[in-house]
Each structure stands twice: as structure tokens, then as C-alpha cells.
Motif scaffolding. Structure first.
Motif, PDB file in Angstrom:
ATOM      1  N   LEU A 137     -14.725  14.125  37.685  1.00 49.58           N
ATOM      2  CA  LEU A 137     -14.335  12.814  38.191  1.00 49.58           C
ATOM      3  C   LEU A 137     -13.093  12.276  37.497  1.00 49.58           C
ATOM      4  CD1 LEU A 137     -17.764  11.020  38.747  1.00 49.58           C
ATOM      5  CD2 LEU A 137     -16.377  12.360  40.322  1.00 49.58           C
ATOM      6  N   ALA A 140     -10.256  12.626  39.840  1.00 53.06           N
ATOM      7  CA  ALA A 140     -10.368  12.028  41.173  1.00 53.06           C
ATOM      8  C   ALA A 140      -9.081  11.350  41.602  1.00 53.06           C
ATOM      9  CB  ALA A 140     -11.532  11.045  41.217  1.00 53.06           C
ATOM     10  N   TYR A 174     -17.593  15.946  42.571  1.00 54.24           N
ATOM     11  CA  TYR A 174     -16.166  16.134  42.821  1.00 54.24           C
ATOM     12  C   TYR A 174     -15.938  17.024  44.037  1.00 54.24           C
ATOM     13  CZ  TYR A 174     -11.372  17.715  42.228  1.00 54.24           C
ATOM     14  OH  TYR A 174     -10.051  18.020  42.467  1.00 54.24           O
TER      15      TYR A 174
END
Length: 298
Positions: A137, A140, A174
Motif C-alpha cells: 500500500l 498505492a 494491492y
């Protein structure tokens, strides 16, 4: 009599030939289906690799920019250090006490320069370690940047208090996010808008990705406002079908399996007249260790 027997023999031969051809065509069809399925998986894997490479390139580009900045500072500090060392050498010939003070200052300057150089090495080594591990993450926002460059408008909101995730769970989330955004771009085309939201609860996480792929395609293909309205119009029957339909496909299957591995509930479906919606709800992600529901005795 002989003619009837001959006719029967001919029909039996024809039936055998037709049965043989049917088996051959069935085998060919099965092989074609397997190849097509493998091709879909290959394209999905290739797209994921492409996004990973672009993401890695973006991260390393930013890291190189930091290294260049720190390196410039270190080079400038080293140049000043050399200049002051030369001054101290000339001062030592006439005033040793001045040379001692200058040498003390040189030591301090040298430590500052050494610290700058160590920062360069730290950033470079962090880049090597990040390159070696799986994305999560923390990547991201870079993923959003890659998708925006490809033509997908991405909006992101986050609420609640984020808590640490185990590596496997973080990678699964993810990948779900990555696949959902890639599908939004593939099916909606350039100009599609995707809205991503993370909602952190006390024990879990709710991930939602909505896109307007249907409206984006209608905007590109419509010649007038009335044409656009016609392309995005839907009925109650369309709503009922969207609620009851079962979405399939390699990407959807992989996303669902990734969610289920960590106790997640996955849903995906069409929003009539708008686009597509993907949600993954993990009610107990904080305490889920990735082995819930797995037979460990085998």
C-alpha cells in the motif's frame, strides 16, 4: 435384400465417420478453449508486470532525484572543505594557533560532509531493498500516478485509522486495487474516472473502486447530448440484471480468491448507465494471519 444390407452398411459407415468427426471437433474446440483461457491469463499477467515495472521506474526516478540533490550538497561541502584545508596549511606556516582552530573547524565540516555522503548511500540502499520486495500500500499513490499517465483519472479518499498489515494481506489488497484499476482502463478507455476509497474500521478494511467506464465510452462515441443520453439510459430491468448477474473472468476470479485468502468478501458488478464497481470487505483483517480456513494438517 442385398441393397438394403448395403444401405445399412453405408449408414453405419457414415454414422461412424460423423461420430469420429464430432470427437475430433470436440477435441479441437477444447484445445482452443484452453489456449484462449491461457492467453487471457497471459495478458492479465503481462499487464500486471507492465504496471509493476512502470511503478518501479517511477519510484526509482524519484529516489534518483533525491540522490542527485544530496550528492550535489556533498560535493559542494567537500569543495569547501578542501579550500579551507589549503587555507589552514598556509596559516600554519605563520600562526600555528590559527591553524589549530582551522583544523578543529575542518573536523566539524568533514563530519557534515560525511553525513551527507552516508545519506546518499542510505537512499540508494533503500532503493535496492524496495526493488527486491513485493509492492504494497506504500506504492498505492505511485500506482495512481502510473494509471493517470495511461489515461485513467483516479480519485482517492481514505477514512479511519490505518493499522499495520501483514505482508501477504497488504500484497493481496494491492493486487486487487491494481487489477480493478487496470480493468477500468481496459474496458472504459482513456478518460474513464475511477474513485478509490479505503475505509478503515476498528478491526478491518473496506476497499471500494467505482468507475464510470460506460459513461466515458458514451462521451467518446456520442455525437450529441441526446446521443449520450440514449447510450447511458437504463431501465429497472437493467438494475435487476446487474444485481443478479454473476461476473466471471480471469481477473475477477483472481481478485475474489485474493480477498478470500484473508477472510474478505468480494463483489463486482456493472452499474447500469455508469460503469463498474469492485468492493472487497475485510471485517477482521487486523487479526487475520492468512491461515484462517486453511487445512494446516495436510
Amino acid at each position: 435384400m442385398y441393397r438394403k444390407v448395403a444401405d445399412v452398411s453405408v449408414w453405419q459407415s457414415l454414422s461412424a465417420v460423423l461420430a469420429g468427426l464430432t470427437v475430433v471437433f470436440l477435441v479441437l474446440w477444447l484445445r482452443s478453449a484452453v489456449r484462449q483461457r491461457g492467453s487471457r491469463f497471459d495478458r492479465s499477467a503481462a499487464e500486471r508486470v507492465r504496471i509493476d515495472l512502470e511503478l518501479s521506474l517511477a519510484e526509482q526516478h524519484g529516489r534518483l532525484a533525491i540522490i542527485r540533490e544530496l550528492q550535489d550538497i556533498a560535493v559542494l561541502s567537500l569543495a569547501r572543505l578542501i579550500t579551507r584545508a589549503e587555507g589552514a596549511r598556509y596559516a600554519a606556516e605563520s600562526d600555528p594557533s590559527t591553524a589549530v582552530r582551522a583544523a578543529t573547524a575542518l573536523v566539524d565540516d568533514g563530519r557534515v560532509t560525511l553525513a551527507d555522503l552516508r545519506r546518499v548511500l542510505t537512499v540508494a540502499r533503500e532503493g535496492e531493498s524496495i526493488q527486491a520486495r513485493q509492492p504494497g500500500l506504500q506504492s498505492a499513490h505511485n500506482l495512481f500516478g502510473v494509471m493517470r499517465d495511461a489515461g485513467l483519472a483516479v480519485g482517492f479518499t481514505e477514512s479511519g485509522d490505518r493499522f499495520p498489515l501483514k505482508p501477504g494481506a497488504e500484497l493481496a489488497i494491492y493486487r486487487i486495487l491494481q487489477s480493478a484499476l487496470a480493468n477500468a482502463l481496459k474496458h472504459g478507455g482513456a478518460g474513464t474516472e475511477a474513485r478509490v476509497s479505503f475505509t478503515w474500521t476498528q478491526d478491518g478494511l473496506q476497499l471500494l473502486i467505482d468507475d464510470d467506464g460506460i459513461r466515458a465510452a458514451a462521451r467518446r462515441e456520442s455525437a450529441s447530448a441526446s446521443d449520450f443520453a440514449a447510450r447511458t439510459t437504463y431501465t429497472i430491468d437493467d438494475d435487476l440484471k446487474a444485481l443478479s448477474e454473476s461476473i466471471s473472468g480471469a481477473d475477477i476470479t483472481q481478485m475474489r480468491e485474493r480477498a478470500q485468502l484473508f477472510g474478505g468478501i468480494f463483489n463486482a458488478g456493472t452499474v447500469p448507465g455508469v460503469g463498474f464497481s469492485v468492493s472487497a470487505v475485510f471485517p477482521s483483517l487486523r487479526f487475520h494471519n492468512g491461515v484462517h480456513g486453511v487445512n494446516l494438517s495436510r
